[in-house]
Scaffold this motif. Structure first.
Motif, PDB file in Angstrom:
ATOM      1  N   VAL A   1      -9.264   2.148  -6.232  1.00  0.00           N
ATOM      2  CA  VAL A   1      -7.985   1.338  -6.793  1.00  0.00           C
ATOM      3  C   VAL A   1      -8.637  -0.035  -6.466  1.00  0.00           C
TER       4      VAL A   1
ATOM      5  N   LYS B   1      -7.915  -4.046  -6.341  1.00  0.00           N
ATOM      6  CA  LYS B   1      -6.665  -4.858  -6.340  1.00  0.00           C
ATOM      7  C   LYS B   1      -7.069  -6.270  -6.078  1.00  0.00           C
TER       8      LYS B   1
ATOM      9  N   GLU C   1      -9.930   0.260  -2.785  1.00  0.00           N
ATOM     10  CA  GLU C   1      -9.307   1.290  -1.683  1.00  0.00           C
ATOM     11  C   GLU C   1      -9.572   2.585  -2.260  1.00  0.00           C
ATOM     12  N   GLY C   2      -9.597   3.807  -1.589  1.00  0.00           N
ATOM     13  CA  GLY C   2      -9.961   4.693  -1.961  1.00  0.00           C
ATOM     14  C   GLY C   2      -8.648   5.325  -2.679  1.00  0.00           C
ATOM     15  N   PHE C   3      -8.521   5.982  -3.724  1.00  0.00           N
ATOM     16  CA  PHE C   3      -7.305   6.640  -4.431  1.00  0.00           C
ATOM     17  C   PHE C   3      -6.755   7.661  -3.675  1.00  0.00           C
ATOM     18  N   VAL C   4      -5.492   7.445  -3.247  1.00  0.00           N
ATOM     19  CA  VAL C   4      -4.846   8.447  -2.488  1.00  0.00           C
ATOM     20  C   VAL C   4      -4.178   9.440  -3.028  1.00  0.00           C
TER      21      VAL C   4
ATOM     22  N   PHE D   1      -1.362  11.170  -2.865  1.00  0.00           N
ATOM     23  CA  PHE D   1      -0.352  11.654  -1.777  1.00  0.00           C
ATOM     24  C   PHE D   1       0.594  12.606  -2.206  1.00  0.00           C
TER      25      PHE D   1
ATOM     26  N   GLU E   1       5.695   8.990  -1.912  1.00  0.00           N
ATOM     27  CA  GLU E   1       5.665   7.468  -1.323  1.00  0.00           C
ATOM     28  C   GLU E   1       6.858   7.304  -0.441  1.00  0.00           C
TER      29      GLU E   1
ATOM     30  N   GLY F   1       3.384   0.967 -11.298  1.00  0.00           N
ATOM     31  CA  GLY F   1       3.319   0.195 -10.237  1.00  0.00           C
ATOM     32  C   GLY F   1       4.751  -0.448 -10.013  1.00  0.00           C
TER      33      GLY F   1
ATOM     34  N   PHE G   1       1.847   6.253   2.295  1.00  0.00           N
ATOM     35  CA  PHE G   1       1.704   7.193   1.617  1.00  0.00           C
ATOM     36  C   PHE G   1       1.801   8.652   2.470  1.00  0.00           C
TER      37      PHE G   1
ATOM     38  N   ASN H   1       0.075   1.620   3.108  1.00  0.00           N
ATOM     39  CA  ASN H   1      -0.227   0.996   1.913  1.00  0.00           C
ATOM     40  C   ASN H   1      -0.269  -0.670   2.074  1.00  0.00           C
ATOM     41  N   GLU H   2       0.846  -0.984   2.172  1.00  0.00           N
ATOM     42  CA  GLU H   2       1.081  -2.559   2.085  1.00  0.00           C
ATOM     43  C   GLU H   2       2.555  -2.738   3.094  1.00  0.00           C
TER      44      GLU H   2
HETATM   45  P1  AMP Z   1       1.076  -1.828  -4.358  1.00  0.00           P
HETATM   46  O1  AMP Z   1       0.790  -2.934  -5.155  1.00  0.00           O
HETATM   47  O2  AMP Z   1      -0.160  -1.809  -3.376  1.00  0.00           O
HETATM   48  O3  AMP Z   1       2.254  -1.534  -3.681  1.00  0.00           O
HETATM   49  O4  AMP Z   1       0.751  -0.549  -5.437  1.00  0.00           O
HETATM   50  C1  AMP Z   1       1.643  -0.308  -6.350  1.00  0.00           C
HETATM   51  C2  AMP Z   1       1.447   1.129  -6.534  1.00  0.00           C
HETATM   52  O5  AMP Z   1       0.610   1.718  -7.048  1.00  0.00           O
HETATM   53  C3  AMP Z   1       1.994   1.900  -5.311  1.00  0.00           C
HETATM   54  O6  AMP Z   1       3.209   2.185  -4.921  1.00  0.00           O
HETATM   55  C4  AMP Z   1       1.262   3.325  -5.824  1.00  0.00           C
HETATM   56  O7  AMP Z   1       2.090   4.010  -6.424  1.00  0.00           O
HETATM   57  C5  AMP Z   1      -0.111   2.763  -6.603  1.00  0.00           C
HETATM   58  N1  AMP Z   1      -1.187   2.818  -5.501  1.00  0.00           N
HETATM   59  C6  AMP Z   1      -1.590   1.611  -4.921  1.00  0.00           C
HETATM   60  N2  AMP Z   1      -2.501   1.748  -4.105  1.00  0.00           N
HETATM   61  C7  AMP Z   1      -2.892   2.980  -4.125  1.00  0.00           C
HETATM   62  C8  AMP Z   1      -3.725   3.887  -3.709  1.00  0.00           C
HETATM   63  N3  AMP Z   1      -4.933   3.464  -2.852  1.00  0.00           N
HETATM   64  N4  AMP Z   1      -4.266   5.372  -4.167  1.00  0.00           N
HETATM   65  C9  AMP Z   1      -3.287   5.710  -5.021  1.00  0.00           C
HETATM   66  N5  AMP Z   1      -2.119   4.894  -5.472  1.00  0.00           N
HETATM   67  C10 AMP Z   1      -1.974   3.716  -5.246  1.00  0.00           C
END
Ligand code: AMP
Length: 362
Positions: free
Chosen positions: A136, A138, A172-175, A177, A180, A206, A248, A257-258
């Motif tokens: 992923v 970002k 980032e590695g794709f998790v 999961f 969440e 998202g 996750f 994640n954040e």
């Molecule tokens: P974020 O803006 O980082 O909160 O990402 C929004 C959504 O994208 C997350 O709630 C996840 O559903 C998905 N996501 C973000 N990062 C990853 C990741 N490294 N692996 C898998 N899904 C992700």
């Protein structure tokens, strides 16, 4: 107390709605016209870094908090030199940049997906090697609700994404999961600390669509682990207020994640599903009142209203549904409100979510 909030959106609105009964007065710094919090206090309608606007906030308030993390560092510093800014500005620095945030997690021994910075094509090989594929990508700054990110499946796709989104990316590695979750902790000015039960979150495109709390089948051990992770961040930052960490769950592991140094969409259920909402506890925290230990009498859920408004009468007709509207004009993808679902048994909540979701257009 006179409370200043940087931002006048729905989070500021709900903070004020919960803080006014405690006797507080609110002033919002919000440049956009007709903000959701506008009817609840004075609005200073300048840019977030406008010296006159900041001076007005400093003069009109006793403590300043914020509803979003992209507050300019210089504005936070200006205000912090004059009055308490809570959560502390260090929390802004830690959360404005996804790379800094992930590095902080790593430093605090909080597990994350593998990650690597990605600014230039010569970093592509290393980024893909560390993150793996799929990855992923970002933007490090100003990403929200899934904006500024994309999943790539090959080095060529990564190169193309860098060209369109970059520089200033994190890979980032794709998790994969299992689900969440989020943990919400609150730090008091007296050093006290409380936590809400883990919340299970469902995203589409998202954007958070629905939450369920307490997260089904979350063991006390998982809850304790999440609390320990959050406590490490709160210790490091000298944290006061609500901190939300998105996690996750992978098997019985938790990866961060954040995080958000503010009240969080995944805690909106607390308005009806707990004895004390995240908003009230945040206001208690920043104004120096004792925190209230959350007590959650039964299962709760939250469904976001996005893009289009439902018929309020249809929602209100459901005895288990609590409608919260933010006084925002409908626009595709925009969060306009949410519906909390409470008072149902463990096995009825999903049906409640389904019945509410049916009433939501879009
Ligand atoms: P974020 O803006 O980082 O909160 O990402 C929004 C959504 O994208 C997350 O709630 C996840 O559903 C998905 N996501 C973000 N990062 C990853 C990741 N490294 N692996 C898998 N899904 C992700």
């Amino acid at each position: 107390m006179r409370v200043g909030i940087l931002g006048g959106g729905q989070l500021a609105r709900m903070l004020a709605l919960e803080g006014i009964p405690l006797g507080h007065h609110f002033t919002f710094l919000e440049p956009a016209p007709d903000p959701p919090a506008g009817s609840l206090g004075e609005v200073v309608d300048t840019a977030y870094d406008d010296p006159a606007g900041l001076a007005r906030i400093a003069a009109a308030t006793d403590v300043v908090t914020y509803e979003f993390e992209n507050v300019p560092a210089s504005s936070a510093a200006y205000l912090a030199a004059r009055l308490p800014v809570l959560p502390p500005p260090a929390a802004l620095e830690a959360t404005q940049d996804r790379l800094a945030e992930k590095r902080l997690f790593r430093e605090l021994d909080i597990p994350t997906a593998p990650f690597h910075r990605l600014d230039t094509p010569d970093q592509l090989d290393a980024a893909v090697a560390v993150a793996g594929l799929p990855a992923v990508l970002k933007t490090r700054r100003f990403g929200y609700d899934g904006k500024g990110q994309t999943v790539v499946h090959s080095p060529a796709e990564a190169a193309a994404a860098l060209a369109t989104l970059g520089p200033g990316l994190i890979a980032e590695g794709f998790v994969r999961f299992s689900r969440e979750l989020s943990i919400l902790g609150v730090g008091g000015r007296d050093g006290s600390r409380v936590f809400y039960p883990l919340t299970e979150n469902h995203h589409r495109d998202g954007i958070l669509r629905a939450s369920r709390a307490p997260a089904p089948a979350a063991t006390p051990e998982l809850q304790a682990r999440a609390e320990r992770l959050a406590a490490r961040v709160m210790d490091r930052l000298g944290y006061v207020g609500v901190l939300a960490i998105e996690l996750f769950q992978v098997g019985d592991r938790l990866l961060a994640n954040e995080m958000a140094p503010r009240v969080h969409n995944s805690g909106h259920w607390t308005l009806d599903g707990a004895n004390v909402s995240q908003f009230e506890n945040h206001i208690r925290a920043v104004t120096g009142l004792p925190l209230a230990e959350p007590c959650v009498p039964g299962p709760a859920a939250m469904v976001n209203i996005i893009g289009e408004l439902p018929d309020p009468a249809a929602v209100a007709a459901l005895p288990f549904a609590h409608l919260h509207l933010y006084d925002k004009a409908p626009r595709p993808g925009r969060k306009l409100g949410h519906v909390n679902i409470t008072g149902l048994g463990e096995f009825e909540v999903a049906e409640g979510v389904r019945r509410v979701s049916e009433l939501l257009p879009g």
